[in-house]
Scaffold this active site. Structure first.
Site, mmCIF file in Angstrom:
data_model
loop_
_atom_site.group_PDB
_atom_site.id
_atom_site.type_symbol
_atom_site.label_atom_id
_atom_site.label_comp_id
_atom_site.label_asym_id
_atom_site.label_seq_id
_atom_site.Cartn_x
_atom_site.Cartn_y
_atom_site.Cartn_z
ATOM 1 N N GLU A 76 0.883 -1.174 0.000
ATOM 2 C CA GLU A 76 0.000 0.000 0.000
ATOM 3 C C GLU A 76 0.912 1.213 0.000
ATOM 4 O OE1 GLU A 76 -3.125 0.181 -0.365
ATOM 5 O OE2 GLU A 76 -3.930 -1.773 0.194
ATOM 6 N N CYS B 134 -2.039 9.537 2.585
ATOM 7 C CA CYS B 134 -1.618 8.914 1.316
ATOM 8 C C CYS B 134 -2.552 9.250 0.167
ATOM 9 C CB CYS B 134 -1.517 7.404 1.481
ATOM 10 S SG CYS B 134 -3.054 6.658 2.027
#
Ligand code: NAD
Length: 474
Positions: A216, A250
């Site tokens: 991720e 993110c």
């Protein structure tokens, strides 16, 4: 912890978990749900401790911790508890004529021993959501939280120590050395959240023993404003998702592409949206209890350098620009007149700086996005489904949201993850369960019978005719 001691501890726990992972293969949905429920209850009973730890780490506002750290984990746990029995059920698949007499199904077996490496930016959420997935799949887990948020890491260690035996889940605290020692072990699956640079290191290490990985990662998530967008609505949504956690998210909007003729009006709306969020009674953002801080001095300096470089090369600060070094405070900052060659357009910004770039026609904007590595998310604002469809079809990103930002992250039925440079594999809910699961094909043949016998050697004319028929009809 001293390196030698840490190595001894890691070796010991790894062996304990390897052994226990064999028992976990036959664990029932009820047993796994029991573990997840304990985690869920601990979190709700210690909400105040979690808030305090995160405030101590980087002045994360309490309510922001509730929304962005506690709620996503609690919601993930609830969703998993509700659906796990169904996810774990062996799934029968149809049998084609060529497999006459057989039965085929998919069995969901745990991958085995797993490692979760977490980043600092949502230090609780991003360590514990993957833990829920690993537990749901029946994997044992070693967690390495980030060394940059030590209060939260210590709390995670305390929580795991209270709930689990070490042979099931264990926390190893530390920085690079801890990561390296852990990555040397032959885990069956590694779930890593962090930067693309470290993601490559993790993938390289996993390749030594062909462990599977979920990566991720991050990237520059663009926002495309179409000419027909509601600018006020877009500005409000972009500002609230960009500046939460001080931009250290993110999936935060990294930069905005807006039609040239609408740029000034959009920036005006953006500036007003920031004031509505963080400025009251004429006090500056630094006085707002709802705005956090940059995690440490290194990142504070890195972000200020991006603004300096942009300004030296012709960018304009349209809003913000203030910083307070003693507090690692950086004001929400809007940059205009930004050029592709500036440092701020090189890597993910990961802070409260938002470049606004302009474009003449939509294809110019899409070409610009497509020249960059594929982002974790792409956001588009337009009133027209046709325009939105065009933008999403012409670009590639891990996820996409129309007329909002970031929301897809917490949708329980959506896979979350990147593509290529922004990540490999998906997480959350069923997709998280699958990530820690080996989907084993199981084919059952009848004893003393196989439909393919006529195709075995010795080959002859009759068999050739049969094969011709097979190629033609099946
Ligand atoms: P990072 O890659 O620096 O660190 C992540 C973890 O890896 C930490 O636990 C760290 O101790 C460890 N690590 C650091 N260097 C290492 C090395 N050389 N070898 C092995 N392990 C190492 O990332 P970060 O600064 O903690 O987090 C920010 C990054 O994470 C951003 O790029 C952001 O986009 C990304 N991120 C992605 C997601 C997502 O869900 N896709 C979520 C949050 C953050």
């Amino acid at each position: 912890m001293e390196v030698e001691l840490m190595k001894t501890e890691i070796d010991k726990v790894f062996d304990l978990q390897k052994t226990h992972s064999l028992n976990m293969r036959s664990s029932t949905a009820e047993e796994r749900i029991g573990l997840i429920r304990k985690l869920h209850d601990w979190i709700l009973n210690h909400r105040e401790d979690i808030r305090k730890a995160m405030y101590a780490d980087y002045r994360k506002p309490y309510t922001e911790t509730d929304i962005s750290e506690i709620y996503p984990v609690v919601s993930e746990a609830k969703h998993t508890i509700k659906h796990l029995k169904n996810w774990m059920k062996t799934k029968r698949v149809p049998t084609p004529v060529t497999f006459l007499g057989t039965k085929a199904s998919i069995q969901y077996e745990p991958k085995g021993s797993s490692l979760i490496i977490a980043p600092w930016n949502y230090p609780f959420n991003l360590a514990i959501c993957p833990l829920v997935s690993a537990l749901s799949a029946g994997c044992t887990v070693m967690i390495k939280p980030s060394e940059m948020t030590p209060h939260t890491s210590a709390l995670i260690k305390e929580m795991i120590g209270e709930i689990f035996e070490k042979n099931m889940v264990c926390v190893i605290e530390g920085g690079l050395e801890a990561s390296q020692l852990l990555l040397a072990k032959p885990f069956d699956h590694i779930f890593f959240t962090g930067s693309p640079m470290v993601g490559k290191i993790v993938m390289r290490s996993a390749s030594d023993h062909l462990g599977s990985v979920t990566l991720e990662l991050g990237g520059k998530s663009p926002v495309i404003i179409a000419p027909d967008a509601d600018l006020k609505d877009a500005a409000r949504k972009i500002a609230s998702t960009k500046f939460i956690n001080c931009g250290q998210t993110c999936v935060a909007p990294d930069f905005v592409l807006v039609p040239r003729s609408l740029r000034d009006e959009f920036v005006q709306n953006l500036n007003e949206a920031i004031d509505t969020l963080y400025v009251s009674d004429g006090q500056g953002v630094e006085k707002s209890p709802d705005y956090g801080r940059i995690v440490n001095e290194r990142h504070f300096n890195r972000l200020n350098k991006l603004v300096e470089d942009a300004c030296e090369n012709g960018a304009t600060i349209a809003k913000g620009g203030k910083n307070i070094p003693e507090e690692n405070f950086i004001e929400p900052t809007i940059l205009t007149m930004v050029k592709e060659s500036m440092e701020v357009m090189e890597d993910e910004i990961f802070g409260p700086i938002l470049p606004v770039m302009d474009y003449e026609n939509i294809d110019e904007a899409l070409n610009f996005v497509n020249k960059m590595p594929k982002p974790l998310a792409l956001y588009a604002f337009s009133k027209s489904d046709k325009k939105l469809g065009y933008i999403f079809r012409k670009t590639s990103s891990g996820g996409a949201v129309a007329n909002d930002c970031v929301l897809h992250f917490i949708h329980p039925e959506l896979p979350f993850g990147g593509v290529n440079n922004s990540g490999i594999g998906k997480s959350h809910g069923h997709f998280g369960f699958l990530e820690f699961t080996n989907q084993k094909s199981l084919l059952k043949q009848r004893v003393g019978f196989t439909a393919v016998t006529p195709l075995f050697p010795p080959y002859n004319k009759a068999k050739e005719v049969l094969i011709d028929g097979l190629l033609k009809w099946f």
